[in-house]
Design an enzyme around this catalytic site. Structure first.
Site, PDB file in Angstrom:
ATOM      1  N   ASP A  26       9.358  18.368  39.547  1.00 44.87           N
ATOM      2  CA  ASP A  26       8.456  17.329  40.033  1.00 44.87           C
ATOM      3  C   ASP A  26       7.914  17.678  41.423  1.00 44.87           C
ATOM      4  O   ASP A  26       8.581  18.346  42.206  1.00 44.87           O
ATOM      5  CB  ASP A  26       9.215  15.984  40.077  1.00 44.87           C
ATOM      6  CG  ASP A  26       8.269  14.807  40.223  1.00 44.87           C
ATOM      7  OD1 ASP A  26       7.095  14.922  39.824  1.00 44.87           O
ATOM      8  OD2 ASP A  26       8.704  13.772  40.750  1.00 44.87           O
ATOM      9  N   HIS A  43      -0.166  22.265  39.772  1.00 41.63           N
ATOM     10  CA  HIS A  43       0.466  22.691  38.514  1.00 41.63           C
ATOM     11  C   HIS A  43       0.407  24.216  38.387  1.00 41.63           C
ATOM     12  O   HIS A  43       1.365  24.848  37.943  1.00 41.63           O
ATOM     13  CB  HIS A  43      -0.218  22.037  37.306  1.00 41.63           C
ATOM     14  CG  HIS A  43      -0.082  20.536  37.279  1.00 41.63           C
ATOM     15  ND1 HIS A  43       1.119  19.902  37.498  1.00 41.63           N
ATOM     16  CD2 HIS A  43      -0.992  19.546  37.066  1.00 41.63           C
ATOM     17  CE1 HIS A  43       0.937  18.584  37.419  1.00 41.63           C
ATOM     18  NE2 HIS A  43      -0.335  18.347  37.172  1.00 41.63           N
ATOM     19  N   LEU A 137      18.938  35.058  27.925  1.00 47.22           N
ATOM     20  CA  LEU A 137      18.763  33.654  28.332  1.00 47.22           C
ATOM     21  C   LEU A 137      18.022  32.843  27.259  1.00 47.22           C
ATOM     22  O   LEU A 137      17.055  33.326  26.675  1.00 47.22           O
ATOM     23  CB  LEU A 137      17.946  33.619  29.633  1.00 47.22           C
ATOM     24  CG  LEU A 137      17.580  32.224  30.147  1.00 47.22           C
ATOM     25  CD1 LEU A 137      18.805  31.553  30.774  1.00 47.22           C
ATOM     26  CD2 LEU A 137      16.434  32.294  31.166  1.00 47.22           C
TER      27      LEU A 137
HETATM   28  C1  IPE Z   1       8.870  13.739  35.368  1.00 50.23           C
HETATM   29  O1  IPE Z   1       8.027  13.594  36.441  1.00 50.23           O
HETATM   30  C2  IPE Z   1       8.214  14.560  34.300  1.00 50.23           C
HETATM   31  C3  IPE Z   1       8.126  15.984  34.566  1.00 50.23           C
HETATM   32  C4  IPE Z   1       8.529  16.598  35.637  1.00 50.23           C
HETATM   33  C5  IPE Z   1       7.549  16.761  33.502  1.00 50.23           C
HETATM   34  P1  IPE Z   1       7.030  12.361  36.569  1.00 50.23           P
HETATM   35  O2  IPE Z   1       6.244  12.591  37.815  1.00 50.23           O
HETATM   36  O3  IPE Z   1       6.265  12.166  35.323  1.00 50.23           O
HETATM   37  O4  IPE Z   1       8.046  11.151  36.740  1.00 50.23           O
HETATM   38  P2  IPE Z   1       7.865   9.745  37.471  1.00 50.23           P
HETATM   39  O5  IPE Z   1       6.553   9.156  36.990  1.00 50.23           O
HETATM   40  O6  IPE Z   1       7.842  10.003  38.941  1.00 50.23           O
HETATM   41  O7  IPE Z   1       9.077   8.961  37.070  1.00 50.23           O
HETATM   42  C1  IPE Z   2       5.385  17.269  37.845  1.00 54.64           C
HETATM   43  O1  IPE Z   2       4.588  17.136  38.954  1.00 54.64           O
HETATM   44  C2  IPE Z   2       4.660  17.963  36.723  1.00 54.64           C
HETATM   45  C3  IPE Z   2       4.289  17.085  35.609  1.00 54.64           C
HETATM   46  C4  IPE Z   2       4.665  15.861  35.474  1.00 54.64           C
HETATM   47  C5  IPE Z   2       3.425  17.650  34.588  1.00 54.64           C
HETATM   48  P1  IPE Z   2       3.754  15.811  39.240  1.00 54.64           P
HETATM   49  O2  IPE Z   2       2.350  16.038  38.780  1.00 54.64           O
HETATM   50  O3  IPE Z   2       4.417  14.612  38.709  1.00 54.64           O
HETATM   51  O4  IPE Z   2       3.796  15.788  40.825  1.00 54.64           O
HETATM   52  P2  IPE Z   2       3.806  14.509  41.760  1.00 54.64           P
HETATM   53  O5  IPE Z   2       5.013  13.694  41.422  1.00 54.64           O
HETATM   54  O6  IPE Z   2       2.526  13.767  41.494  1.00 54.64           O
HETATM   55  O7  IPE Z   2       3.853  15.076  43.150  1.00 54.64           O
HETATM   56 MG    MG Z   3       5.778  13.331  39.542  1.00 54.90          MG
END
Ligand code: IPE
Ligand code: IPE
Ligand code: MG
Length: 249
Positions: A26, A43, A137
Site C-alpha cells: 500500500d 503503481h 520460490l
Molecule cells: C489494500 O489497499 C489493497 C492492496 C494493497 C492491493 P487499499 O488502499 O485498497 O486499502 P484501504 O482502502 O486503505 O483499506
Molecule cells: C496500493 O496503493 C495499490 C493498490 C491498491 C492497487 P494505493 O493506490 O492504495 O496507494 P494509496 O493508499 O492511495 O497511497
Molecule cells: Mg491504499
C-alpha cells in the site's frame, strides 16, 4: 528454533525465519501525490519494489511470497485508474515471465480472475502454465482477491460436495473447509507486512492469517527495499509465537 506443544500435544516447530511472507503493498497513490503525479506513476514505481521484494525472497530462501496487488474492492476506483492498473498488470505479466523462469519461480494468481478481460485471463493462465514446474520460490499474486470471497468460494465448493452426496454436513470441520481455501497446500502464512502506514487488513487473507505475525510500516510501497524487509524479519525473529499454547522452558 523452539518447540511448542499444541492442543493435541504434538510438538510444533517454530522457526525464527518465516517460510511464508504476505505483503499488503500500500502507498503507491500517496507516493505519486507527493511528487505531484497521477496514481499510475506510483503503481509503476511499485513494480520496481515488487522486483526487489521477489529478489529478496529468493535470496532468503522463503518458500512462499504472497503479494496483494488488487483487492475485490479496488474496482470502486476511477475507471482511468482501474484500466491503467489492468494494462500495467498485463505488461508486467508478459515482461517478467523470462525472469521468473530463469530464477525458478512458480507464479500463481489467487483471486477471482473471471472479472478480468479474456486477454488478461489468458496471459495469467499462460504465465502460470509456463512456470508450473518451477520448484523454487512460489510467488502468489492476489488479484481481484478478497478474504471474504475466498471463504465464500470455499463454502460453495463444500456445498457442491454435499449436493452430490460425496460429503455429509456433519463431516464439515476446519480441516475440511481449509482444503478449499486458497493456498491450503502451502506453508502457513508466518508474517504479514503492510506498507503505507495503515493498520488494517483490508480484506486480504482472513482465514490464512489466524496466527500470522503482523508488521506495519509507514514506508510507502514504492520505497520498500531490502533494509525495510530486513527490519520486518528482525521484528519477526523477536516475536514469541505461542499459538494459544505455552512455551516450553
Ligand atoms: C489494500 O489497499 C489493497 C492492496 C494493497 C492491493 P487499499 O488502499 O485498497 O486499502 P484501504 O482502502 O486503505 O483499506
Ligand atoms: C496500493 O496503493 C495499490 C493498490 C491498491 C492497487 P494505493 O493506490 O492504495 O496507494 P494509496 O493508499 O492511495 O497511497
Ligand atoms: Mg491504499
Amino acid at each position: 528454533m523452539i518447540f511448542l506443544h499444541n492442543q493435541s500435544n504434538c510438538k510444533q516447530l517454530v522457526s525464527s525465519s518465516p517460510r511464508h511472507v504476505a505483503i499488503i503493498m500500500d502507498g503507491n497513490g500517496r507516493w505519486a501525490k507527493i511528487r505531484g503525479k497521477l496514481h499510475i506513476f506510483g503503481h509503476r514505481a511499485g513494480v520496481k519494489a515488487v522486483r526487489r521484494a521477489v529478489n529478496f525472497a529468493i535470496a532468503h530462501h522463503f518458500d512462499v511470497l504472497t503479494l496483494y496487488a488488487f483487492s475485490s474492492e479496488n474496482w470502486s476506483r476511477s475507471s482511468q485508474e482501474v484500466s491503467a492498473l489492468m494494462k500495467l498488470f498485463s505488461r508486467v505479466l508478459n515482461n517478467e515471465i523470462k525472469y521468473l523462469r530463469k530464477y525458478n519461480v512458480r507464479l500463481c494468481i489467487i483471486g477471482d480472475i473471471n472479472r478480468f478481460s479474456i486477454q488478461l485471463q489468458n496471459s495469467i493462465r499462460r504465465s502460470e502454465k509456463l512456470t508450473r514446474n518451477n520448484n523454487g520460490l512460489i510467488l502468489n499474486i492476489a488479484a481481484n482477491y478478497g478474504g471474504r470471497w475466498d471463504i465464500v468460494q470455499g463454502v460453495k465448493q463444500l456445498a457442491m460436495q454435499i449436493r452430490s452426496g460425496v460429503l455429509n454436513p456433519d463431516q464439515i470441520d476446519e480441516k475440511i473447509l481449509c482444503r478449499y481455501i486458497s493456498m491450503s497446500e502451502l506453508a502457513p502464512v508466518d508474517l504479514v507486512i503492510r506498507t503505507g502506514g495503515e493498520h488494517r487488513i483490508s480484506n486480504f487473507l482472513l482465514w490464512q492469517i489466524a496466527y500470522a505475525e503482523l508488521f506495519f510500516t509507514d514506508v510507502l510501497w514504492p520505497d520498500f527495499n531490502d533494509a525495510v524487509f530486513e527490519g520486518a524479519l528482525d521484528a519477526f525473529a523477536h516475536r514469541e509465537r505461542r499459538f494459544g499454547g505455552r512455551l516450553q522452558v
